[in-house]
Design a protein around this motif. Structure first.
Motif, PDB file in Angstrom:
ATOM      1  N   TYR A  16      36.910  70.512  48.292  1.00  0.00           N
ATOM      2  CA  TYR A  16      38.179  71.139  48.661  1.00  0.00           C
ATOM      3  C   TYR A  16      37.874  72.393  49.476  1.00  0.00           C
ATOM      4  CZ  TYR A  16      42.485  73.642  48.811  1.00  0.00           C
ATOM      5  OH  TYR A  16      43.577  74.314  49.289  1.00  0.00           O
ATOM      6  N   ILE A  50      39.352  78.079  40.053  1.00  0.00           N
ATOM      7  CA  ILE A  50      39.892  77.034  39.170  1.00  0.00           C
ATOM      8  C   ILE A  50      40.727  76.025  39.962  1.00  0.00           C
ATOM      9  CG2 ILE A  50      41.582  76.611  37.319  1.00  0.00           C
ATOM     10  CD1 ILE A  50      40.500  79.075  35.894  1.00  0.00           C
ATOM     11  N   THR A  51      41.624  76.510  40.799  1.00  0.00           N
ATOM     12  CA  THR A  51      42.495  75.576  41.542  1.00  0.00           C
ATOM     13  C   THR A  51      41.669  74.734  42.520  1.00  0.00           C
ATOM     14  OG1 THR A  51      43.018  77.160  43.309  1.00  0.00           O
ATOM     15  CG2 THR A  51      44.447  77.182  41.381  1.00  0.00           C
ATOM     16  N   LYS A  54      39.667  72.016  40.666  1.00  0.00           N
ATOM     17  CA  LYS A  54      40.512  70.894  40.227  1.00  0.00           C
ATOM     18  C   LYS A  54      40.724  69.899  41.373  1.00  0.00           C
ATOM     19  CE  LYS A  54      44.765  69.157  38.618  1.00  0.00           C
ATOM     20  NZ  LYS A  54      46.019  68.781  39.254  1.00  0.00           N
ATOM     21  N   GLU A  55      40.981  70.424  42.556  1.00  0.00           N
ATOM     22  CA  GLU A  55      41.218  69.518  43.697  1.00  0.00           C
ATOM     23  C   GLU A  55      39.958  68.734  44.056  1.00  0.00           C
ATOM     24  OE1 GLU A  55      43.613  69.620  46.818  1.00  0.00           O
ATOM     25  OE2 GLU A  55      44.912  71.275  46.210  1.00  0.00           O
ATOM     26  N   ARG A  59      39.469  64.586  43.876  1.00  0.00           N
ATOM     27  CA  ARG A  59      39.042  63.784  45.035  1.00  0.00           C
ATOM     28  C   ARG A  59      37.806  62.953  44.696  1.00  0.00           C
ATOM     29  NH1 ARG A  59      41.231  66.599  50.119  1.00  0.00           N
ATOM     30  NH2 ARG A  59      42.777  67.963  49.194  1.00  0.00           N
ATOM     31  N   LEU A  96      42.842  67.639  33.988  1.00  0.00           N
ATOM     32  CA  LEU A  96      42.577  66.228  34.294  1.00  0.00           C
ATOM     33  C   LEU A  96      43.040  65.300  33.176  1.00  0.00           C
ATOM     34  CD1 LEU A  96      38.978  66.713  35.671  1.00  0.00           C
ATOM     35  CD2 LEU A  96      40.989  66.142  37.020  1.00  0.00           C
TER      36      LEU A  96
END
Lengths: 346, 127
Positions: A16, A50-51, A54-55, A59, A96
């Motif tokens: 990301y 963190i964000t 997560k992405e 993926r 998740l």
């Protein structure tokens, strides 16, 4: 050399990259001191390690196509967890929907935290403690006048789903090596954002650790520099990768696909691993990849991957798409993002 | 918001987890105790796709406490593929360039820092 009892493979990978970019020439203290065409990624006002992690993990899981069942561990390498007393790994497990009997942890402090997470996950899968493990890395390092040494510091995340090497894996882990050395090359004291650097001695530690780690790996695998189609070396600044390549006998064309520093900056904990994502995005079956990472005061990890036929069946190109999905900010906009003040778009 | 209340809501904040009525299949977001279509009380958790269309939006230029660093920003009503409508912030965009009908996708982002912890939650960005 560190080698698992059973063959390990990468089943999926992802990255990301934040949308915002700044050209390094637009940073006032950088003018003249850095290549004028370099740029780096910057987090938006609502993004952090963190964000982004997560992405990247989402993926990687999407590419692996294995669902969430069987994931026994999720490890995240970072130097910029927004919490000082709460791991990113547990937030990821909740985000998740895989909370429960899994190992979730952060690997902190160094520029090779992500490769440490990768090798630990390989160990967990290789030992049979987990049937699948996710190795992630995410960092968001601000640069400012207080931190001149980190002018290339950048933001981004990467993730890899590791499992037993089989029909579904896209690359096999052939072997890994690590070289650790306690060095005061670059460091920061707890509670201080300022990075301290021991000048020219910092480079000496990097050269010693990386060459020791890579040479041991090549020796154990019985391979030479010419056996690799892609090579990713530490790229904390423009000189480090090319200097190491020359010393180790690698050619510029071997480094090309994995060199992300000019387009993204140095995403500390995962700069080398983002290079691996860039390479896997374009790699062909049977190509061999060497990854070597370095962390200040932490040593160097290196490993070799052999790309498998299954990679052609995966939908790739996401990393390149994200590289082109960008919007530039000027220094004023960059400062506002750093200080958490709104970026005027009106 | 209390830490315990925040964590209770985490599945829907982090990954858009709604509830599907076992009686009639209606999907609710946020989850609810009673289905407004059939009156059923039996639900199963259902993670929503996060893909949708921006129905309407407005631009916030004078934000409330906790959102100062993000203004100007847009909030909008998004119709998800599953038929559910969600009110959320629209991120990663120039609000002046937003258009009704635009395709959007859900992402987890920082919402604000309040009560000594960071609140994360869903926002939407142009797809």
């Amino acid at each position: 050399m560190l080698r698992a009892n059973v063959p390990i493979g990468i089943e999926g990978f992802g990255a990301y990259l934040p949308k915002h970019r700044i050209r390094l020439r637009d940073l006032p203290l950088a003018q003249g001191a850095v290549p004028q065409d370099f740029e780096k990624a910057i987090c938006g006002p609502d993004e952090d390690a963190i964000t982004m992690a997560k992405e990247a993990v989402e993926r990687a899981l999407r590419m692996a196509g294995v669902g969430k069942a069987g994931i026994g561990a999720i490890l995240c390498g970072t130097t910029s967890n927004p919490y000082s007393g709460k791991p990113i790994g547990s937030v990821l497990s909740k985000a998740l929907g895989i909370e429960g009997p899994i190992l979730a942890a952060d690997i902190n402090f160094s520029g090779k935290s992500c490769s440490e997470a990768f090798l630990l996950c390989a160990g967990l899968v290789g030992s049979g403690m987990a049937s699948r493990a996710i190795a992630a890395g995410s960092d968001s390092i601000p640069w400012g006048p207080w931190n001149e040494g980190a002018i290339y510091s950048s933001c981004g995340a990467a993730a890899f789903v590791l499992g037993r090497d089989g029909g579904s894996s896209i690359a096999s882990l052939e072997g890994s090596s690590t070289w650790v050395m306690d060095a005061l090359d670059t460091w920061a004291l707890r509670g201080s954002a300022q990075r301290r650097n021991s000048g020219r001695f910092a480079e000496r530690a990097m050269v010693q650790c990386v060459t020791s780690s890579v040479e041991a790996l090549l020796r154990e695998l019985g391979l030479g520099p010419g056996d690799f189609d892609h090579v990713i070396l530490p790229q904390s600044d423009p000189r480090s990768a090319s200097g190491l390549a020359k010393r180790l006998g690698f050619k510029p064309e071997q480094m090309e696909a994995g060199l992300v520093l000019p387009k993204l900056g140095n995403v500390e904990a995962l700069s080398g691993m983002l290079g691996l994502v860039a390479v896997l995005d374009v790699a062909k079956p049977s190509e061999r990849i060497l990854v070597a990472t370095f962390g200040n005061g932490a040593g160097s990890d290196s490993f070799s991957l052999l790309v498998k036929d299954a990679i052609e069946e995966r939908e790739r190109g996401d990393f390149l798409n994200q590289l082109s999905r960008k919007g530039y900010v000027d220094y004023a906009g960059y400062s506002r993002l750093l200080l958490g003040v709104s970026v005027s778009r009106a | 918001m209390s830490a315990s209340g925040y964590l209770r809501e985490a599945p829907r904040r982090y990954r858009l987890e709604g509830a599907a009525c076992k009686g009639c299949g209606a999907i609710h977001f946020p989850p609810r105790a009673v289905c407004d279509r059939c009156g059923g009380r039996d639900f199963e958790a259902r993670e929503l796709s996060g893909e949708g269309e921006l129905l309407a939006y407005t631009i916030i230029r004078h934000p409330p406490k906790g959102f100062e660093g993000q203004a100007p920003y847009a909030i909008g009503i998004v119709q998800l593929k599953e038929g559910v409508r969600v009110l959320a912030q629209i991120t990663d965009c120039d609000p002046a360039e937003l258009r009704e009908g635009a395709k959007v996708e859900a992402v987890m982002r920082r919402i604000r820092e309040d009560g000594g912890f960071i609140e994360y939650g869903y926002k939407f960005r142009p797809a």
